[in-house]
Design a protein around this motif. Structure first.
Motif: not given
Length: 135
Positions: A26, A29-30, A33, A94, A96-97, A100-101
């Motif tokens: 996560l 990703r963040v 992003d 966030f 959405d991230d 996804q994780s």
């Protein structure tokens, strides 16, 4: 017959090692992003703090909030986010991230829902720019 205790969210998520694995993904990703880094205050914060420290604090918080033995040692969400001027749109990015994780590691739907409810309980401390301001 002794009462049956329901396992905590922490236990159902697999404990600290499983939680840390999802948080690691996560935060990667963040940090990268573009939707979040378009906010110059967020972008600067992402480059000011080492990702490992951020991962540690988020892992600690998720473990604590999920009923684990850890204690969250970071700042309150309002104190650590107010200066970032996070918008409702950035919050959605966030989330959405996070989704996804959670999906990447096949976190079951019930545990996803409980974890997202915990995360959403912090929204009012993090989002300072209301929905109408970003339309």
């Amino acid at each position: 017959m002794p009462p049956v205790e329901n396992p905590s969210l922490y236990d159902r998520l697999g404990g600290v090692y499983s939680i840390a694995t999802v948080v690691d993904d996560l935060i990667d990703r963040v940090m990268s992003d573009a939707r979040l880094n378009a906010n110059p205050l967020v972008n600067e914060a992402h480059h000011r703090v080492p990702p490992a420290g951020f991962k540690y604090l988020v892992t600690e918080m998720v473990c604590w909030a999920g009923g684990g033995p850890q204690k969250y040692s970071g700042k309150p969400m309002a104190d650590s986010h107010a200066h970032l001027k996070i918008t409702a749109r950035e919050w959605e990015a966030f989330m959405d991230d996070l989704q996804q994780s959670l999906d990447r590691f096949a976190v079951p739907a019930q545990e996803q829902a409980e974890l997202k409810a915990i995360v959403n309980s912090t929204r009012s401390d993090i989002v300072v720019v209301p929905e109408a301001a970003v339309a």
